[in-house]
Every structure is written in C-alpha cells, then in structure tokens.
Design an enzyme around this catalytic site. Structure first.
Site, short mmCIF file in Angstrom:
data_model
loop_
_atom_site.label_atom_id
_atom_site.label_comp_id
_atom_site.label_asym_id
_atom_site.label_seq_id
_atom_site.Cartn_x
_atom_site.Cartn_y
_atom_site.Cartn_z
N ASP A 142 -3.11 4.94 7.56
CA ASP A 142 -1.93 4.45 6.84
C ASP A 142 -0.86 5.08 6.41
OD1 ASP A 142 0.06 2.33 6.12
OD2 ASP A 142 -0.73 1.84 4.76
N ASP A 195 4.20 8.12 9.37
CA ASP A 195 5.01 7.96 8.24
C ASP A 195 6.76 8.78 8.21
OD1 ASP A 195 7.48 6.66 7.53
OD2 ASP A 195 6.44 5.64 5.47
N GLU A 210 7.51 5.18 12.29
CA GLU A 210 7.90 4.04 12.03
C GLU A 210 9.20 4.46 11.77
OE1 GLU A 210 6.75 2.64 7.92
OE2 GLU A 210 8.56 2.20 7.43
N GLY A 218 4.47 -4.08 -2.14
CA GLY A 218 3.90 -4.08 -2.78
C GLY A 218 3.94 -5.48 -3.72
N ASN A 250 0.55 -6.12 8.33
CA ASN A 250 -0.06 -5.12 6.67
C ASN A 250 -0.56 -5.50 5.68
OD1 ASN A 250 -0.27 -2.80 8.93
ND2 ASN A 250 0.65 -1.05 7.67
N ASP A 298 -1.81 -5.16 1.85
CA ASP A 298 -2.77 -4.51 1.14
C ASP A 298 -2.51 -5.72 -0.23
OD1 ASP A 298 -3.89 -2.71 -0.59
OD2 ASP A 298 -3.37 -1.40 -0.39
P1 13P Z 1 1.70 -4.69 1.31
O1 13P Z 1 2.65 -4.56 -0.13
O2 13P Z 1 3.11 -6.06 1.45
O3 13P Z 1 0.15 -4.99 1.41
O4 13P Z 1 1.93 -3.44 2.70
C1 13P Z 1 0.97 -2.72 2.76
C2 13P Z 1 1.45 -1.79 3.71
O5 13P Z 1 2.34 -1.96 3.83
C3 13P Z 1 0.71 -1.13 3.55
O6 13P Z 1 0.41 0.35 4.69
O1 G3H Z 2 1.71 0.84 2.24
C1 G3H Z 2 1.20 1.36 1.54
C2 G3H Z 2 -0.31 1.04 0.69
O2 G3H Z 2 -0.78 -0.01 0.56
C3 G3H Z 2 -1.57 1.67 0.27
O3 G3H Z 2 -1.27 2.06 -0.77
O4 G3H Z 2 -0.53 4.29 -0.94
O5 G3H Z 2 -1.99 2.84 -2.92
O6 G3H Z 2 -2.68 3.61 -1.45
P1 G3H Z 2 -1.77 3.40 -1.26
ZN ZN Z 3 3.32 0.08 4.78
#
Ligand code: 13P
Ligand code: G3H
Ligand code: ZN
Length: 310
Positions: free
Chosen positions: A83, A105, A135, A182, A255, A257
């Site tokens: 990612d 990205d 992206e 976020g 996605n 997270d």
């Molecule tokens: P969220 O912060 O909305 O979960 O997005 C996660 C994301 O895009 C990871 O690449």
């Molecule tokens: O888009 C980002 C993801 O939420 C991953 O977050 O870089 O803190 O692991 P991170």
């Molecule tokens: Zn992302």
C-alpha cells in the site's frame, strides 16, 4: 490456494458490480480477524501492508503471516499488496519478497514524473507476474473541498486518468473523488464525485478503479472508544451506502484501515477498563481480533457487496 494477483478478482468484481475489500495489516490478530470475516462471507480479500507496516512488523513477518493465513483458509483467494509504495525500490523489495501486487503512489509528483516511475515499476512487476496499482490526483483533506475550482485542482481529471493508464500500463488506478485518509474526512456532509467517477468509467471501460481513504468511521466504535476513556472527537467517514454505490460503478477495490484501527482500539479500551486487574495481552487482543472480524463482515454486507463471490 497460493497468493494471487488481482486481475481475475477485479474482472469478476467489475462484472458483478461489487468491490473487493483491501484491508491494512500490521500484525497477526488483524490478519486473523480479516481472514475469519472473509471465510464467513466467502469472498476474496486483499491484505495490504504499508511502508509503516513493513517498518513496524518487518516485511518477512508480514509475508510469513500471510502465507500461514492462506494455508489456514485455502478456499479464500488472497492478494498480498504493498500500500502506498513511495518509489521503485520499495516496490521491487516487495515483489522480490513475495507480494503479488504493489502500489506505486506517485500522486505527489508531476504527471510526467508519476508516469515515468509508474512505468518503471510496471515493467519490473509485470516481468515478475505482479500487478501494479498507481495513483493520480490528490486525496483531499477536510478543508480542501470548498469550491468547484478546488475540486478541479485536486480531484483526478478523467481525461488525464485515461492518458495515464495508456502511457503506463498500470493494472488499476486510485483516483481522488472526495475521500481522504484517516478518521476526519469531512467537516460538512460526506461527498463523493460520482459524475467524475462515471466519466472515468466511460473513458476507461472495464478498468478497475481504486478508492483510498474509504473507511466509514463506524460511529459504534468511535462511541465505544470515547466511552472507555478515548478522545476521538468529530470523526466522520464515508457512509456505507455511498461506498456501495461506487462499487456498483467502476470501483473494484475499497481501502479500509481506519475502521480496523477504531474497531480494535474500542475493543481493547473496553477490555482494559472493565478488567483493570488483567495484564494478559491475550485477554484484550482476543476481543480486538473478534472486533476486526465483525467489522469486516459488516463492511462486506453493507459497502463491498462481495459476499459469496469465490
Ligand atoms: P482509511 O484511512 O479511510 O481507512 O483509508 C485507508 C487507505 O486508503 C489505505 O491505503
Ligand atoms: O493509507 C494509509 C494507510 O492507512 C496506512 O497507514 O502508513 O500509518 O500504516 P500507515
Ligand atoms: Zn490509501
């Protein structure tokens, strides 16, 4: 089943008007929770590791955990995806280390520089049987989307998207249509630029589009975090029905997270506050893992629409 790329997954998702969930993984409990959810709903899943996840857990641990998961859940198609890879080198390390999909990205670069590096990644990845997500456009923060001009400046231009795909040969494209990363995505009403998404879909027929920053920021978990001593104030995400609509269009990968983070943290907070005598990590990681599973099931049912798609 061995780890797989996303080509077949996305073809089926596009034709079936649903999306595959791409969940960020950082440790064993998260992977187990996601896989349990995918098994219950009988759908493919993308496990994605960010550069931060690689730093936290170590690439070898992540790859080994995911390889163990595919042995435990042989009927579930699983992609291991990088990612937000920030350059060629990290993409190469992941390809060499067993990932079946990588994201470069280049959204912070100029169009030409983004094309140049994406092409380089595509060339190496395809030579190794790995697919590439790129992206184009900038994911807006809450304060950015104040005017039509601002949207045009930061959201993905559909004509540019088509040109970018033709120039780079990337296998999927993340676009900016109103989401952001976020827990604080919107200061006003949630917004997704479906018109822009439709234009992209027309210019790139049958081509898989990716939605980053697509957590819903499920209020049940926000409230539980706050009830048990947290301070997550004013958090707001993309409502599930809006994601569902995008998934019926060209969006094949969504996605998630932040929703994992909130679900786990809410469960851990509740466990620690209600059992202050406990100091066995298993006692709070068990409900955290179960919370991830339930959250994944909820997303599949309400936003992704990918249940029973194996
Ligand atoms: P969220 O912060 O909305 O979960 O997005 C996660 C994301 O895009 C990871 O690449
Ligand atoms: O888009 C980002 C993801 O939420 C991953 O977050 O870089 O803190 O692991 P991170
Ligand atoms: Zn992302």
């Amino acid at each position: 089943m061995a780890l797989t790329g996303t080509k077949k997954m996305f073809e089926k998702a596009y034709a079936g008007h649903y999306a595959i969930g791409a969940f960020n993984v950082n440790n064993m409990e998260i992977i187990q929770g996601i896989m349990e959810g995918a098994r219950e709903k009988q759908c493919p899943v993308i496990l994605q590791a960010s550069e931060g996840a690689r730093k936290y857990a170590g690439q070898e641990y992540i790859v080994s955990l995911v390889k163990t998961a595919i042995e435990q859940y042989p009927e579930i198609p699983v992609t291991l995806h990088l990612d937000h890879g920030s350059g060629f080198q990290v993409c190469k390390e992941c390809i060499d280390g067993g990932f079946t999909s990588v994201m470069f990205d280049g959204s912070k670069y100029s169009f030409d520089e983004n094309v140049k590096i994406t092409k380089q990644v595509v060339e190496y990845a395809h030579a190794h049987g790995v697919v590439v997500e790129a992206e184009l456009g900038r994911l807006a923060g809450v304060e950015d989307m104040v005017s039509v001009d601002a949207k045009d400046a930061i959201f993905t231009d559909p004509e540019e998207a088509a040109e970018f795909v033709a120039l780079t040969g990337c296998d999927s494209l993340a676009i900016a249509i109103g989401t952001s990363h976020g827990a604080y995505k919107y200061s006003g009403d949630p917004y997704l630029d479906y018109e822009r998404l439709e234009k992209v879909g027309k210019l790139l027929p049958n081509y898989p589009i990716v939605l980053h920053g697509a957590s819903t920021v499920i209020q049940k978990y926000v409230q539980k975090c706050n009830e048990f001593g947290g301070k997550v104030i004013g958090a707001k995400g993309v409502p599930e029905d809006m994601l569902r609509k995008a998934a019926t269009m060209a969006v094949c990968k969504i996605n998630i997270d932040t929703d994992i983070r909130l679900a786990m943290t809410a469960a851990i907070r509740e466990s620690l506050m209600t059992h202050p005598e406990n100091f066995d990590p298993r006692e709070y990681l068990k409900p955290a893992r179960e919370a991830v599973k339930q959250m994944v099931i909820h997303k599949i049912d309400t936003a992704l629409g990918c249940a029973n798609s194996i």
